[in-house]
Design an enzyme around this catalytic site. Sequence first.
Site, PDB file in Angstrom:
ATOM      1  N   HIS A  52       0.852  -1.198   0.000  1.00  0.00           N
ATOM      2  CA  HIS A  52       0.000   0.000   0.000  1.00  0.00           C
ATOM      3  C   HIS A  52       0.881   1.239   0.000  1.00  0.00           C
ATOM      4  O   HIS A  52       2.094   1.151   0.158  1.00  0.00           O
ATOM      5  CB  HIS A  52      -0.993  -0.007   1.161  1.00  0.00           C
ATOM      6  CG  HIS A  52      -0.383   0.103   2.525  1.00  0.00           C
ATOM      7  ND1 HIS A  52       0.435  -0.872   3.051  1.00  0.00           N
ATOM      8  CD2 HIS A  52      -0.466   1.062   3.482  1.00  0.00           C
ATOM      9  CE1 HIS A  52       0.810  -0.510   4.271  1.00  0.00           C
ATOM     10  NE2 HIS A  52       0.291   0.664   4.556  1.00  0.00           N
ATOM     11  N   HIS A  54       1.481   3.918   1.885  1.00  0.00           N
ATOM     12  CA  HIS A  54       2.064   4.675   2.998  1.00  0.00           C
ATOM     13  C   HIS A  54       3.591   4.743   2.896  1.00  0.00           C
ATOM     14  O   HIS A  54       4.247   3.762   2.510  1.00  0.00           O
ATOM     15  CB  HIS A  54       1.641   4.059   4.338  1.00  0.00           C
ATOM     16  CG  HIS A  54       0.199   4.339   4.665  1.00  0.00           C
ATOM     17  ND1 HIS A  54      -0.525   3.593   5.565  1.00  0.00           N
ATOM     18  CD2 HIS A  54      -0.651   5.288   4.195  1.00  0.00           C
ATOM     19  CE1 HIS A  54      -1.763   4.070   5.646  1.00  0.00           C
ATOM     20  NE2 HIS A  54      -1.865   5.096   4.817  1.00  0.00           N
ATOM     21  N   ASP A  56       6.000   4.718   4.989  1.00  0.00           N
ATOM     22  CA  ASP A  56       6.865   3.780   5.713  1.00  0.00           C
ATOM     23  C   ASP A  56       6.917   2.407   5.020  1.00  0.00           C
ATOM     24  O   ASP A  56       7.605   1.497   5.496  1.00  0.00           O
ATOM     25  CB  ASP A  56       6.444   3.642   7.194  1.00  0.00           C
ATOM     26  CG  ASP A  56       5.062   3.087   7.396  1.00  0.00           C
ATOM     27  OD1 ASP A  56       4.147   3.441   6.624  1.00  0.00           O
ATOM     28  OD2 ASP A  56       4.878   2.282   8.336  1.00  0.00           O
ATOM     29  N   HIS A  57       6.214   2.273   3.888  1.00  0.00           N
ATOM     30  CA  HIS A  57       6.268   1.039   3.091  1.00  0.00           C
ATOM     31  C   HIS A  57       6.881   1.266   1.715  1.00  0.00           C
ATOM     32  O   HIS A  57       7.207   0.304   1.014  1.00  0.00           O
ATOM     33  CB  HIS A  57       4.858   0.446   2.931  1.00  0.00           C
ATOM     34  CG  HIS A  57       4.260   0.044   4.245  1.00  0.00           C
ATOM     35  ND1 HIS A  57       4.110  -1.267   4.626  1.00  0.00           N
ATOM     36  CD2 HIS A  57       3.832   0.785   5.297  1.00  0.00           C
ATOM     37  CE1 HIS A  57       3.592  -1.309   5.846  1.00  0.00           C
ATOM     38  NE2 HIS A  57       3.421  -0.077   6.277  1.00  0.00           N
ATOM     39  N   HIS A 112      -7.370  -0.813   5.624  1.00  0.00           N
ATOM     40  CA  HIS A 112      -6.340   0.110   6.116  1.00  0.00           C
ATOM     41  C   HIS A 112      -6.177   1.253   5.108  1.00  0.00           C
ATOM     42  O   HIS A 112      -6.203   2.425   5.470  1.00  0.00           O
ATOM     43  CB  HIS A 112      -5.043  -0.667   6.316  1.00  0.00           C
ATOM     44  CG  HIS A 112      -3.885   0.155   6.772  1.00  0.00           C
ATOM     45  ND1 HIS A 112      -3.815   0.737   8.006  1.00  0.00           N
ATOM     46  CD2 HIS A 112      -2.735   0.481   6.141  1.00  0.00           C
ATOM     47  CE1 HIS A 112      -2.673   1.397   8.123  1.00  0.00           C
ATOM     48  NE2 HIS A 112      -1.998   1.257   7.007  1.00  0.00           N
ATOM     49  N   ASP A 129      -0.141  -3.886   6.222  1.00  0.00           N
ATOM     50  CA  ASP A 129      -0.800  -3.386   7.437  1.00  0.00           C
ATOM     51  C   ASP A 129      -2.262  -3.827   7.503  1.00  0.00           C
ATOM     52  O   ASP A 129      -3.097  -3.125   8.071  1.00  0.00           O
ATOM     53  CB  ASP A 129      -0.732  -1.852   7.486  1.00  0.00           C
ATOM     54  CG  ASP A 129       0.676  -1.340   7.780  1.00  0.00           C
ATOM     55  OD1 ASP A 129       1.565  -2.156   8.066  1.00  0.00           O
ATOM     56  OD2 ASP A 129       0.868  -0.105   7.716  1.00  0.00           O
ATOM     57  N   HIS A 167       4.627  -4.874  10.802  1.00  0.00           N
ATOM     58  CA  HIS A 167       5.022  -4.191  12.041  1.00  0.00           C
ATOM     59  C   HIS A 167       5.145  -5.178  13.200  1.00  0.00           C
ATOM     60  O   HIS A 167       4.411  -6.164  13.260  1.00  0.00           O
ATOM     61  CB  HIS A 167       3.995  -3.127  12.450  1.00  0.00           C
ATOM     62  CG  HIS A 167       3.973  -1.915  11.577  1.00  0.00           C
ATOM     63  ND1 HIS A 167       4.804  -0.830  11.781  1.00  0.00           N
ATOM     64  CD2 HIS A 167       3.227  -1.622  10.489  1.00  0.00           C
ATOM     65  CE1 HIS A 167       4.556   0.084  10.860  1.00  0.00           C
ATOM     66  NE2 HIS A 167       3.607  -0.363  10.059  1.00  0.00           N
TER      67      HIS A 167
HETATM   68 ZN   LIG Z   1       0.040   1.677   6.484  1.00  0.00          ZN
END
Ligand SMILES: [Zn+2]
Length: 255
Positions: A52, A54, A56-57, A112, A129, A167
């Site tokens: 996805h 985001h 942090d990915h 998410h 996530d 995570h």
């Molecule tokens: Zn995320």
Amino acid sequence: MNVISLRAFNDNYIWLIGNGHKAAVVDPGDAAPVLAALAERELELVAILITHHHHDHTGGVSQLLAAYPDVQVFAPAGERLPAPGAIAVQEGSRILLPELALDLTVLEVPGHTLGHIAYYGNDLLFCGDTLFSGGCGRLFEGTPEQMHHSLSRLAALPDHTRVYCAHEYTQSNLAFCHAVEPDNSRLLTYMKEVAKCRQQDVPTLPSSIECEKAINVFLRVAQPEVRAAAEMFALRELNEEHAVFAALRRWKDDF
Ligand SMILES: [Zn+2]
């Protein structure tokens, strides 16, 4: 084939799939730990899989492409692509990486984020996530109904499927599961195992679908004990599984 966890930021895992001298990575939010691991293990990066949008990915994608220009980047068709030239994939897309003996199928799992996808194959699940051990992602874009449906699809995968979440949230998630289901004996055993891992600074992942169905309250909304606890929180009767899910998600948000 080897799947290795690389730590990034506070609690992210970037999963590195290695086979022979080739490798793929899932959700490289940061390029530095990936480049270090590739160099240390003498691996050549051939593919990047994104679940996805985001940051942090996806934050490490352009730097990895600069180092490995021929890398194929796969990303959800329903979201902004992380790099020009990325291959947009959707429900049912097959990703064949013969160099890695990897054959993955894309599952669309909105909740998410709306375009969130998971990669499943070779008895492995990379779920970003969407599903965490003992928990699930927050509903930033999707509805509880969508997320409940997405999680139900993942729960229907074979029990022995190894679950690679993005995570290290397991320990705090289990505290919530315990509040919902204090008498789940399998959960109590798992909490002890997880506490030991954390003490030794070892990842609690991968989990398995079998384990998650036994301990993760977000996959257990049909259990009478879980429903009763969610009703106590919501102060009303909850007759549908997605309503139980929605109450648990709101409860967890404030937990
Ligand atoms: Zn995320």
